[in-house]
Design a protein around this motif. Structure first.
Motif, PDB file in Angstrom:
ATOM      1  N   PHE A   1      60.922 -25.831 -49.188  1.00  0.00           N
ATOM      2  CA  PHE A   1      60.933 -24.457 -49.571  1.00  0.00           C
ATOM      3  C   PHE A   1      59.479 -23.611 -48.862  1.00  0.00           C
ATOM      4  N   LEU A   2      59.828 -22.815 -48.091  1.00  0.00           N
ATOM      5  CA  LEU A   2      58.822 -21.987 -47.404  1.00  0.00           C
ATOM      6  C   LEU A   2      58.731 -20.613 -47.880  1.00  0.00           C
ATOM      7  N   VAL A   3      57.573 -20.256 -48.393  1.00  0.00           N
ATOM      8  CA  VAL A   3      57.302 -19.306 -49.078  1.00  0.00           C
ATOM      9  C   VAL A   3      56.372 -18.225 -48.367  1.00  0.00           C
ATOM     10  N   LEU A   4      56.847 -16.867 -47.886  1.00  0.00           N
ATOM     11  CA  LEU A   4      56.149 -15.957 -47.199  1.00  0.00           C
ATOM     12  C   LEU A   4      55.808 -14.956 -48.038  1.00  0.00           C
ATOM     13  N   ASP A   5      54.638 -14.726 -48.730  1.00  0.00           N
ATOM     14  CA  ASP A   5      54.342 -13.506 -49.486  1.00  0.00           C
ATOM     15  C   ASP A   5      53.572 -12.422 -48.335  1.00  0.00           C
ATOM     16  N   GLU A   6      54.259 -11.207 -48.684  1.00  0.00           N
ATOM     17  CA  GLU A   6      54.051 -10.134 -47.686  1.00  0.00           C
ATOM     18  C   GLU A   6      54.266 -10.532 -46.190  1.00  0.00           C
ATOM     19  N   GLY A   7      55.411 -11.391 -46.101  1.00  0.00           N
ATOM     20  CA  GLY A   7      55.835 -11.520 -44.941  1.00  0.00           C
ATOM     21  C   GLY A   7      56.171 -10.590 -43.780  1.00  0.00           C
ATOM     22  N   ASP A   8      56.529  -9.351 -44.788  1.00  0.00           N
ATOM     23  CA  ASP A   8      56.788  -8.104 -43.775  1.00  0.00           C
ATOM     24  C   ASP A   8      55.596  -7.615 -43.016  1.00  0.00           C
ATOM     25  N   ARG A   9      54.361  -7.797 -43.674  1.00  0.00           N
ATOM     26  CA  ARG A   9      53.286  -7.486 -43.118  1.00  0.00           C
ATOM     27  C   ARG A   9      52.854  -8.292 -41.872  1.00  0.00           C
ATOM     28  N   MET A  10      52.982  -9.697 -42.184  1.00  0.00           N
ATOM     29  CA  MET A  10      52.788 -10.623 -41.033  1.00  0.00           C
ATOM     30  C   MET A  10      53.624 -10.181 -39.962  1.00  0.00           C
ATOM     31  N   LEU A  11      54.799  -9.847 -40.110  1.00  0.00           N
ATOM     32  CA  LEU A  11      55.625  -9.388 -39.046  1.00  0.00           C
ATOM     33  C   LEU A  11      55.272  -8.175 -38.310  1.00  0.00           C
ATOM     34  N   GLY A  12      54.877  -7.453 -39.191  1.00  0.00           N
ATOM     35  CA  GLY A  12      54.176  -5.935 -38.922  1.00  0.00           C
ATOM     36  C   GLY A  12      53.168  -5.953 -37.854  1.00  0.00           C
ATOM     37  N   ILE A  13      52.212  -6.880 -38.034  1.00  0.00           N
ATOM     38  CA  ILE A  13      51.328  -6.944 -37.334  1.00  0.00           C
ATOM     39  C   ILE A  13      51.112  -8.021 -35.927  1.00  0.00           C
ATOM     40  N   GLY A  14      52.540  -8.335 -35.616  1.00  0.00           N
ATOM     41  CA  GLY A  14      52.786  -9.157 -34.654  1.00  0.00           C
ATOM     42  C   GLY A  14      52.692 -10.492 -34.647  1.00  0.00           C
ATOM     43  N   MET A  15      52.836 -11.090 -35.920  1.00  0.00           N
ATOM     44  CA  MET A  15      52.647 -12.691 -36.067  1.00  0.00           C
ATOM     45  C   MET A  15      54.370 -13.338 -36.130  1.00  0.00           C
ATOM     46  N   GLY A  16      55.069 -12.608 -35.382  1.00  0.00           N
ATOM     47  CA  GLY A  16      56.498 -13.196 -35.505  1.00  0.00           C
ATOM     48  C   GLY A  16      56.380 -14.431 -34.737  1.00  0.00           C
ATOM     49  N   SER A  17      55.957 -14.643 -33.606  1.00  0.00           N
ATOM     50  CA  SER A  17      56.120 -15.767 -32.888  1.00  0.00           C
ATOM     51  C   SER A  17      55.344 -17.169 -33.714  1.00  0.00           C
ATOM     52  N   THR A  18      54.500 -16.890 -34.310  1.00  0.00           N
ATOM     53  CA  THR A  18      53.710 -17.736 -35.153  1.00  0.00           C
ATOM     54  C   THR A  18      54.560 -18.059 -36.327  1.00  0.00           C
ATOM     55  N   ILE A  19      55.284 -16.906 -37.015  1.00  0.00           N
ATOM     56  CA  ILE A  19      56.219 -17.291 -38.193  1.00  0.00           C
ATOM     57  C   ILE A  19      57.355 -18.240 -37.591  1.00  0.00           C
ATOM     58  N   ARG A  20      58.020 -17.680 -36.516  1.00  0.00           N
ATOM     59  CA  ARG A  20      59.087 -18.538 -35.933  1.00  0.00           C
ATOM     60  C   ARG A  20      58.790 -19.877 -35.651  1.00  0.00           C
ATOM     61  N   ALA A  21      57.422 -20.215 -35.338  1.00  0.00           N
ATOM     62  CA  ALA A  21      57.024 -21.604 -34.765  1.00  0.00           C
ATOM     63  C   ALA A  21      57.131 -22.383 -36.262  1.00  0.00           C
ATOM     64  N   VAL A  22      56.540 -21.647 -37.296  1.00  0.00           N
ATOM     65  CA  VAL A  22      56.548 -22.458 -38.598  1.00  0.00           C
ATOM     66  C   VAL A  22      57.780 -22.676 -39.193  1.00  0.00           C
ATOM     67  N   ILE A  23      58.565 -21.636 -39.183  1.00  0.00           N
ATOM     68  CA  ILE A  23      60.094 -21.690 -39.622  1.00  0.00           C
ATOM     69  C   ILE A  23      60.768 -23.033 -38.924  1.00  0.00           C
ATOM     70  N   ASN A  24      60.602 -22.917 -37.592  1.00  0.00           N
ATOM     71  CA  ASN A  24      61.261 -24.085 -36.827  1.00  0.00           C
ATOM     72  C   ASN A  24      60.697 -25.412 -37.209  1.00  0.00           C
ATOM     73  N   ALA A  25      59.370 -25.467 -37.420  1.00  0.00           N
ATOM     74  CA  ALA A  25      58.800 -26.692 -37.596  1.00  0.00           C
ATOM     75  C   ALA A  25      59.333 -27.255 -39.033  1.00  0.00           C
TER      76      ALA A  25
ATOM     77  N   GLN B   1      62.481  -0.661 -42.868  1.00  0.00           N
ATOM     78  CA  GLN B   1      63.899  -1.099 -42.303  1.00  0.00           C
ATOM     79  C   GLN B   1      63.722  -1.761 -41.036  1.00  0.00           C
ATOM     80  N   PRO B   2      62.732  -1.548 -39.858  1.00  0.00           N
ATOM     81  CA  PRO B   2      62.710  -2.306 -38.870  1.00  0.00           C
ATOM     82  C   PRO B   2      62.403  -3.863 -39.118  1.00  0.00           C
ATOM     83  N   VAL B   3      61.454  -4.049 -40.340  1.00  0.00           N
ATOM     84  CA  VAL B   3      61.173  -5.343 -40.606  1.00  0.00           C
ATOM     85  C   VAL B   3      62.386  -6.140 -41.182  1.00  0.00           C
ATOM     86  N   ILE B   4      63.029  -5.392 -41.972  1.00  0.00           N
ATOM     87  CA  ILE B   4      64.393  -5.991 -42.729  1.00  0.00           C
ATOM     88  C   ILE B   4      65.242  -6.569 -41.361  1.00  0.00           C
TER      89      ILE B   4
END
Length: 92
Positions: free
Chosen positions: A13-37, A54-57
């Motif tokens: 179980f991987l929980v991202l609280d305020e994950g949209d905010r993380m994506l919105g500030i450019g952490m997409g590649s870091t989040i992708r690495a964690v998810i893939n791991a 909507q763009p984050v959705i």
């Protein structure tokens, strides 16, 4: 993760609280690495947010398949009544 000193392969179980905010500030590649791991076959990803534009959705669909979207109230709106408090504490 980069130096292989941490393994997330058994994370179910991987929980991202305020994950949209993380994506919105450019952490997409870091989040992708964690998810893939988190490579467990039964991995579940949960993303929580009070607001999600909507763009984050659209980006979230890359990470979450077969999602369940729970909406309470209107999307991206503030509550009609919001009370905020500041509590000052004396140091012990």
């Amino acid at each position: 993760l980069q130096n292989k000193s941490l393994s997330l392969q058994n994370v179910r179980f991987l929980v991202l609280d305020e994950g949209d905010r993380m994506l919105g500030i450019g952490m997409g590649s870091t989040i992708r690495a964690v998810i893939n791991a988190c490579s467990h076959a039964e991995r579940r990803l949960l993303l929580f947010s009070a607001t999600i534009p909507q763009p984050v959705i659209d980006v979230v669909h890359e990470f979450i398949r077969g999602e369940l979207f729970v909406k309470i109230g209107r999307i991206n709106s503030l509550p009609s009544k919001l009370d905020q408090y500041i509590v000052e504490l004396d140091e012990p």
